[in-house]
Scaffold this motif. Structure first.
Motif, PDB file in Angstrom:
ATOM      1  N   ALA A   5      62.170  20.641  15.430  1.00 21.85           N
ATOM      2  CA  ALA A   5      61.270  20.843  14.295  1.00 21.85           C
ATOM      3  C   ALA A   5      61.329  19.663  13.327  1.00 21.85           C
ATOM      4  CB  ALA A   5      61.634  22.146  13.572  1.00 21.85           C
ATOM      5  N   VAL A   6      62.527  19.128  13.100  1.00 18.40           N
ATOM      6  CA  VAL A   6      62.655  17.971  12.200  1.00 18.40           C
ATOM      7  C   VAL A   6      62.047  16.734  12.842  1.00 18.40           C
ATOM      8  CG1 VAL A   6      64.309  16.454  11.053  1.00 18.40           C
ATOM      9  CG2 VAL A   6      64.681  18.916  11.053  1.00 18.40           C
ATOM     10  N   ALA A   7      62.252  16.556  14.167  1.00 12.23           N
ATOM     11  CA  ALA A   7      61.740  15.368  14.849  1.00 12.23           C
ATOM     12  C   ALA A   7      60.213  15.339  14.874  1.00 12.23           C
ATOM     13  CB  ALA A   7      62.290  15.312  16.270  1.00 12.23           C
ATOM     14  N   LEU A  58      62.788  23.552   5.452  1.00 14.16           N
ATOM     15  CA  LEU A  58      62.911  24.145   6.780  1.00 14.16           C
ATOM     16  C   LEU A  58      63.032  25.662   6.659  1.00 14.16           C
ATOM     17  CD1 LEU A  58      65.568  21.703   8.277  1.00 14.16           C
ATOM     18  CD2 LEU A  58      63.123  21.706   8.769  1.00 14.16           C
ATOM     19  N   ALA A  59      62.530  26.348   7.678  1.00 15.94           N
ATOM     20  CA  ALA A  59      62.625  27.814   7.677  1.00 15.94           C
ATOM     21  C   ALA A  59      64.082  28.230   7.897  1.00 15.94           C
ATOM     22  CB  ALA A  59      61.732  28.392   8.767  1.00 15.94           C
ATOM     23  N   PRO A  82      69.296  27.580  18.734  1.00 14.53           N
ATOM     24  CA  PRO A  82      68.698  27.418  17.392  1.00 14.53           C
ATOM     25  C   PRO A  82      68.898  26.021  16.822  1.00 14.53           C
ATOM     26  CG  PRO A  82      69.900  29.489  17.534  1.00 14.53           C
ATOM     27  CD  PRO A  82      70.231  28.722  18.773  1.00 14.53           C
ATOM     28  N   LEU A  83      70.041  25.384  17.120  1.00 16.52           N
ATOM     29  CA  LEU A  83      70.265  24.024  16.638  1.00 16.52           C
ATOM     30  C   LEU A  83      69.286  23.057  17.296  1.00 16.52           C
ATOM     31  CD1 LEU A  83      71.979  22.108  14.927  1.00 16.52           C
ATOM     32  CD2 LEU A  83      73.575  21.942  16.835  1.00 16.52           C
ATOM     33  N   SER A  84      69.048  23.230  18.589  1.00 14.74           N
ATOM     34  CA  SER A  84      68.081  22.377  19.282  1.00 14.74           C
ATOM     35  C   SER A  84      66.684  22.607  18.723  1.00 14.74           C
ATOM     36  CB  SER A  84      68.109  22.673  20.786  1.00 14.74           C
ATOM     37  OG  SER A  84      69.400  22.444  21.321  1.00 14.74           O
ATOM     38  N   ALA A  85      66.348  23.859  18.438  1.00 15.48           N
ATOM     39  CA  ALA A  85      65.029  24.152  17.868  1.00 15.48           C
ATOM     40  C   ALA A  85      64.870  23.495  16.497  1.00 15.48           C
ATOM     41  CB  ALA A  85      64.841  25.665  17.759  1.00 15.48           C
ATOM     42  N   MET A  86      65.933  23.545  15.686  1.00 16.39           N
ATOM     43  CA  MET A  86      65.863  22.891  14.371  1.00 16.39           C
ATOM     44  C   MET A  86      65.701  21.388  14.528  1.00 16.39           C
ATOM     45  SD  MET A  86      68.698  22.865  11.291  1.00 16.39           S
ATOM     46  CE  MET A  86      68.573  24.620  10.999  1.00 16.39           C
TER      47      MET A  86
END
Length: 445
Positions: free
Chosen positions: A179-181, A191-192, A172-176
């Motif tokens: 998403a920010v990048a 952010l969701a 989930p941290l990598s997904a966040m």
């Protein structure tokens, strides 16, 4: 660069290895002890299962040492039988164990080796069953190490499982991060936070708060830029028109009058630009880094002296009515700008023969700055809007940019101060009251 996955893997494997080493040591010691007990039991069982009389009667007098179970195998056991006269009547090999003193277990040092001996007394004979101590330790060590082999093999497997589990947990941290990048620079939507792990909820919430503040700041700057462009368009157009009129003036008096108008227009434009720059510089974060204990009385006296000539020219009585030594925590330059704007407004709107009084009072838990004038005042219905940028009240013909009180409000907010407008007890005018927290209660500007 520090890796969370690598750090977790190192610490988890280090903890696992430490526990493994302790467990290995405990298991090794316990296994050696248990195997020692088992071998002792084996000696005892062998002694009780041996028929002493049969061995004594079947011994050949001419014993050949080569027929013994020679060698140093780990299963070698040595047997001796003594009669009650202390005569050795049987031996499985010529070891030379001493005559036993008591029955039971004992350890005998013989021929540079330690021997574990069990003695059993039956009737007129004593049976000794012996095993070399180093052979017993070899058996114990080998058996203990064999029990630890699966654990040693499983450590790399545990490491791989931990690596995969940590990677899955950090997904989930990598997904966040992705998403920010992928966001555009102007994409400031939150952010969701749905379905995020509990550990990431505070981070997502903090990021969303930051995005909200950034969106508000950028929106305020966009509005400020639009308002500034709109307000600058009029004085610049007027300057251009006045310059054109000065060029077309047919005689010297007309040209001088046009130059006077042009000079006044330049002053107004310069004042507007200066106020815009001041408003842009007043940032609460920047003021917090320059916070210091400020003497409001000294700042007020400096502002009054600086405007003494202007007040005399307008025939306005400007002075410090009351003063109390109340320290304020803040930025001295910003507080000087606040006082300057309040006094400039008061002098601008106070008619000739009027009065402007400045007072610094101790309001218990606050330092109270008061600027009272005898001008027209501000109607009650407009007092909520006077802090808006470029707002000028209806019928206001005095020169100004409409930014002075916006600057005052921004500086007051940065110092956690409150501003109120009141009418004087008698006559017309306006009383502006700014309440600052004391230096020890401000908590930083």
């Amino acid at each position: 660069m520090t890796s969370i996955r690598r750090t977790l893997l190192v610490w988890l494997l280090a903890g696992l290895a430490a526990i493994g080493i302790l467990a290995t040591a405990a298991t090794y010691v316990a296994a050696r002890y248990e195997i020692g007990e088992l071998l002792d039991l084996q000696l005892k069982q062998l002694a009780y299962s041996t028929r002493i009389d049969d061995l004594v009667r079947g011994r050949q007098p001419g014993f050949d040492p080569r027929s013994a179970t020679g060698g140093s195998g780990v299963t070698e056991l040595v047997t001796q039988i003594w009669d009650r006269d202390g005569v050795l009547v049987y031996w499985s090999r010529p070891l030379g164990l001493p005559l036993p003193a008591t029955s039971g277990y004992s350890t005998v040092h013989l021929n540079d080796r330690d021997w574990r001996v069990y003695t059993l007394v039956q009737g007129t004979h004593a049976l000794q069953v012996a095993q070399a101590q180093d052979e017993r330790e070899a058996i114990a060590t080998k058996t203990a190490l064999r029990t630890l082999l699966p654990f040693a093999v499983l450590i790399p497997v545990f490491g791989m499982v931990i690596w995969l589990a940590v990677g899955r947990g950090l997904r989930p941290l990598s997904a966040m991060s992705r998403a920010v990048a992928k966001r555009r620079p102007d994409a400031l939507a939150p952010l969701a936070e749905r379905d995020l792990p509990a550990e990431l909820q505070p981070l997502a919430s903090s990021l969303n708060d930051l995005l909200a503040r950034l969106d508000a700041a950028l929106g305020a700057q966009r509005r400020f830029t639009a308002d500034a462009a709109h307000e600058l368009r009029t004085p610049l157009a007027a300057l251009k028109l006045q310059l054109d009129m000065a060029r077309r003036a047919g005689d010297v008096p007309a040209r001088l009058a046009a130059y006077d108008d042009l000079e006044a227009g330049v002053e107004r434009a310069a004042h507007l630009v200066d106020q815009l720059l001041t408003l842009a510089r007043v940032e609460p974060e920047a003021l917090a880094t320059r916070a210091a204990d400020c003497d409001l009385v000294a700042l007020a006296k400096e502002a009054i002296v600086a405007r003494g000539a202007l007040a005399a020219e307008k025939r306005v009585d400007l002075g410090l009515a009351r003063e109390a030594p109340v320290p304020v925590r803040g930025d001295p330059a910003s507080l000087a700008i606040l006082l300057s704007n309040l006094l400039d407004n008061a002098l601008r709107y106070t008619p000739a023969g009027g009065k402007v009084d400045v007072a610094i009072d101790d309001g218990g838990g606050a330092a109270v700055l008061t600027v009272a004038d005898t001008g027209p005042g501000i109607p009650a219905e407009e007092r909520d809007r006077v802090f808006d940028r470029f707002f000028r009240g209806a019928g206001n013909r005095a020169p100004g940019s409409g930014l002075g009180l916006s600057i005052v409000k921004r500086i007051a907010d940065a110092h956690r101060a409150t501003i109120t407008f009141d009418a004087p007890a008698q006559g017309s005018g306006l009383v502006v009251t700014v309440r600052f927290p004391r230096a020890g209660q401000a908590g930083g500007a």
